[in-house]
Design an enzyme around this catalytic site. Sequence first.
Site, PDB file in Angstrom:
ATOM      1  CE  LYS A 115      33.562 -11.625 -16.397  1.00 42.49           C
ATOM      2  NZ  LYS A 115      32.445 -12.032 -15.524  1.00 42.49           N
ATOM      3  CD  GLN A 123      31.902 -14.664 -13.051  1.00 46.27           C
ATOM      4  OE1 GLN A 123      32.530 -13.652 -13.347  1.00 46.27           O
ATOM      5  NE2 GLN A 123      31.135 -15.297 -13.923  1.00 46.27           N
ATOM      6  CG  ASP A 138      28.081  -8.195 -14.463  1.00 43.83           C
ATOM      7  OD1 ASP A 138      28.742  -8.238 -15.510  1.00 43.83           O
ATOM      8  OD2 ASP A 138      28.233  -8.990 -13.519  1.00 43.83           O
TER       9      ASP A 138
END
Length: 340
Positions: free
Chosen positions: A60, A104, A127
């Site tokens: 990322k 995460q 997300d």
Amino acid sequence: MPETLQTTYTLLDGKKVSSEIKQEIAEKVTARKKHNKKIPHLAIILVGDDGASQTYVDHKVKACKDVGFHYTTMRFADTISEERLMKHIDHVNKDDDVDGFIVQLPLPAHISVEKITEKIRSDKDVDGFHPLNVGRLSSSAPGAPLDFPVPCTPLGVSMLLHETLGSLTGRHAVVIGRSNLVGRPVAQLLLRADCTVTIAHSRTRDLPALCRQADILVAAIGRPQFVRGRWIKPGASVIDVGINRILAEEGMSPLVGDVAFAEALPVAGHLTPVPGGVGPMTVACLMFNTWQAARRSSGLAVNAAEQPHLPVGLGESAKGKGAIRPWSNHGARLEPAGSQ
């Protein structure tokens, strides 16, 4: 064995499509720089030292560099308390320079994923896991703009299918897996595209027979090589979301998907490889969500005519200039070059 085998097949190249998405975003970021506009900023919180999580974060960060985003990574020991992590999330929520951020997963057992997800501001939730964004996806009408974050992996699946097939109207899609992260949002996106959608799972009766009815088969069940070639309708488009490691005789641990790739290859019309299929699309869609979050934070409305690689959902053509990738008759567009 299937009655008919395919003489030709197409591997769906997630690396290629994701590179094109990132290139389009990079060009828009360059245009913002030339106009002295704010550069999108993604923040990433990583808890613990899980190797796989660190690898995902590295991917990322690299994508942020590729498209020209600003980024911040915050790493904490796995002993951090839930309360203290919440305070760090509060800080990022209030930071006007950060357009989007993610925590995460997975998290240590003593930290509630649900509480952390709900703590993230819904407009910064790139997300797409916040309950408000989940509800928006489930209630949005076909053809309405997705002016909120959508989970990255399901969005990548949708983009790959539209890139390959154009209109999905009337196709029967079977989604194996009912998780909140992949299965359910994939089904919602396919419904928006006017598919007839069946959600299957580990307790579905006669799953092979159901799969053989599918024009589109999405495997997201988390079991290595679970879907066999004889389950697949000849010519079907098969999207393998699984990422599993298996122990080989030599002691190696190769990555495999949820589909038995070698068996599926002569049957499916289109098939995603593992790795190189859905995975790169997930990272590209995180960049896409961050770009859109930055536009919204700048007060710029997002509509279907400004979403690259994203189908409208009803087969209606978007009007206006500046087409970069027209999605057959789905008419997905970016705003004209130079606009902010």
